[in-house]
Design an enzyme around this catalytic site. Sequence first.
Site, PDB file in Angstrom:
ATOM      1  N   VAL A 125      -3.431  -7.050  -6.114  1.00 51.18           N
ATOM      2  CA  VAL A 125      -2.709  -7.948  -5.209  1.00 51.18           C
ATOM      3  C   VAL A 125      -1.306  -7.414  -4.926  1.00 51.18           C
ATOM      4  CG1 VAL A 125      -1.689 -10.267  -5.040  1.00 51.18           C
ATOM      5  CG2 VAL A 125      -4.073  -9.996  -5.770  1.00 51.18           C
ATOM      6  N   GLU A 126      -0.665  -6.794  -5.930  1.00 50.44           N
ATOM      7  CA  GLU A 126       0.706  -6.304  -5.741  1.00 50.44           C
ATOM      8  C   GLU A 126       0.777  -5.077  -4.832  1.00 50.44           C
ATOM      9  OE1 GLU A 126       3.672  -7.331  -6.402  1.00 50.44           O
ATOM     10  OE2 GLU A 126       2.997  -9.164  -7.363  1.00 50.44           O
ATOM     11  N   SER A 127      -0.113  -4.111  -5.044  1.00 48.00           N
ATOM     12  CA  SER A 127       0.042  -2.850  -4.310  1.00 48.00           C
ATOM     13  C   SER A 127      -1.279  -2.290  -3.811  1.00 48.00           C
ATOM     14  CB  SER A 127       0.729  -1.807  -5.209  1.00 48.00           C
ATOM     15  OG  SER A 127      -0.128  -1.428  -6.273  1.00 48.00           O
ATOM     16  N   TYR A 312      -0.437 -17.268  -4.562  1.00 51.60           N
ATOM     17  CA  TYR A 312      -0.411 -15.913  -5.112  1.00 51.60           C
ATOM     18  C   TYR A 312      -1.127 -15.867  -6.466  1.00 51.60           C
ATOM     19  CZ  TYR A 312       1.597 -11.908  -7.500  1.00 51.60           C
ATOM     20  OH  TYR A 312       1.753 -10.767  -8.224  1.00 51.60           O
TER      21      TYR A 312
END
Length: 407
Positions: A125-127, A312
């Site tokens: 999800v972050e990168s 998120y």
Amino acid sequence: MKSLLATALSGAALTLLTGAAQTAQAAEPFAACLSQLRGPALKAGVSGATFDRHTAGLAPDMAVIGLLDAQPEFKTPIWDYMAGLVDDERVSDGQAGMARWQSELDRAASRYGVDPATIAAVWGVESNFGRTLGGRPLLTSLSTLSCFGRRQAYFRGEFFATLKIIQDEHIAPDRLVGSWAGAFGQTQFMPSTYLRLAVDFDGDGRRDLVDSVPDALASTANFLKRAGWNPALDWGYEVRLPAGVDTAGAGRKNKRPMSSWARQGVTRADGQPLPGGDTPAGLLLPAGRNGPAFLVTRNFDALYSYNAAESYALAIAHLSDRLRGAGPLTQAWPTDDPGLSRAERRELQRLLIAKGYDVGEPDGMIGARTRQALQAAQRELGLPADGRAGQKALKALKASAAAKGPG
Ligand code: CA
């Protein structure tokens, strides 16, 4: 002359021009600000040599001040958000990544008590598993935010933290690129979070969240451990609510014992029994009573602390379940026009390009250009021109392309 110029330029070009003019105007106050920051930087542990060397050629980038003040012009519904972040592509990419880095993930799991699928879900999800790191040089963005706009004190701390990362030779300055606000690397840590929580896990003596996957995975696990992750707990479960259940007490923070939810007739959506006992759990209803429902534990709060948004945290939680082999959510979102996966977003963009609209590269990211093109296409097709990339818009574009035929 001015009005002629304004009408001759598109809004985007005008913004760019204004940004460039602002940046030129800002050069002098920026230089004065930097010289005032030298003393505080030294107090924060940055050497004079480091400060001088890495601020010497800096110019402000006033575009980041615009981004700091930008109001989101489009509120993303939870079903669009989830459809783009947790799609089949990200599940298969994540499972491939977990296989590739299995021994490091197992080692991180045993050292920090966070399971491999959860670590991999944050990474995804972050990168997008290290594929999307952001492209803005941290020193430029953070020095600009230290000298202009709101929250200068906060950004000065991050600017000095960035200089310390460079000073300690963990990451080279040209690798320190990220979001406009300074989140960087495969974990998208802010520089101060890096200083507190990043770890060297590949043993080369450097804590490198940009170019070392083992360092990034272990740093994520360390973050969650420090945020209170409990290895004995699941993050929570998708649940089914009995008719007539009181949802007035819903909310992530409003936790009650799992057993009390079970007594009210709440069951797991996958048919497994709810764990009984005293484990505190909150009822999360991201789209209200008629959408998917979840019971979430304190581990969900640990995920939340990564980015302070429930949507998120839910994306990470659900992706971790999918990476463990679970299927999609069993309850539909309360909409007759569900969201699109990234593969479907690219298809929608290719259909817009085929109609002659400029959306840039079909990259699966729905930005202002895609929305504007979609609005125009919707008008052309006699549909409500809301610019939202959902299943109905995709279907209409496909039908229009089919009616037109090849060539
Ligand atoms: Ca390392």
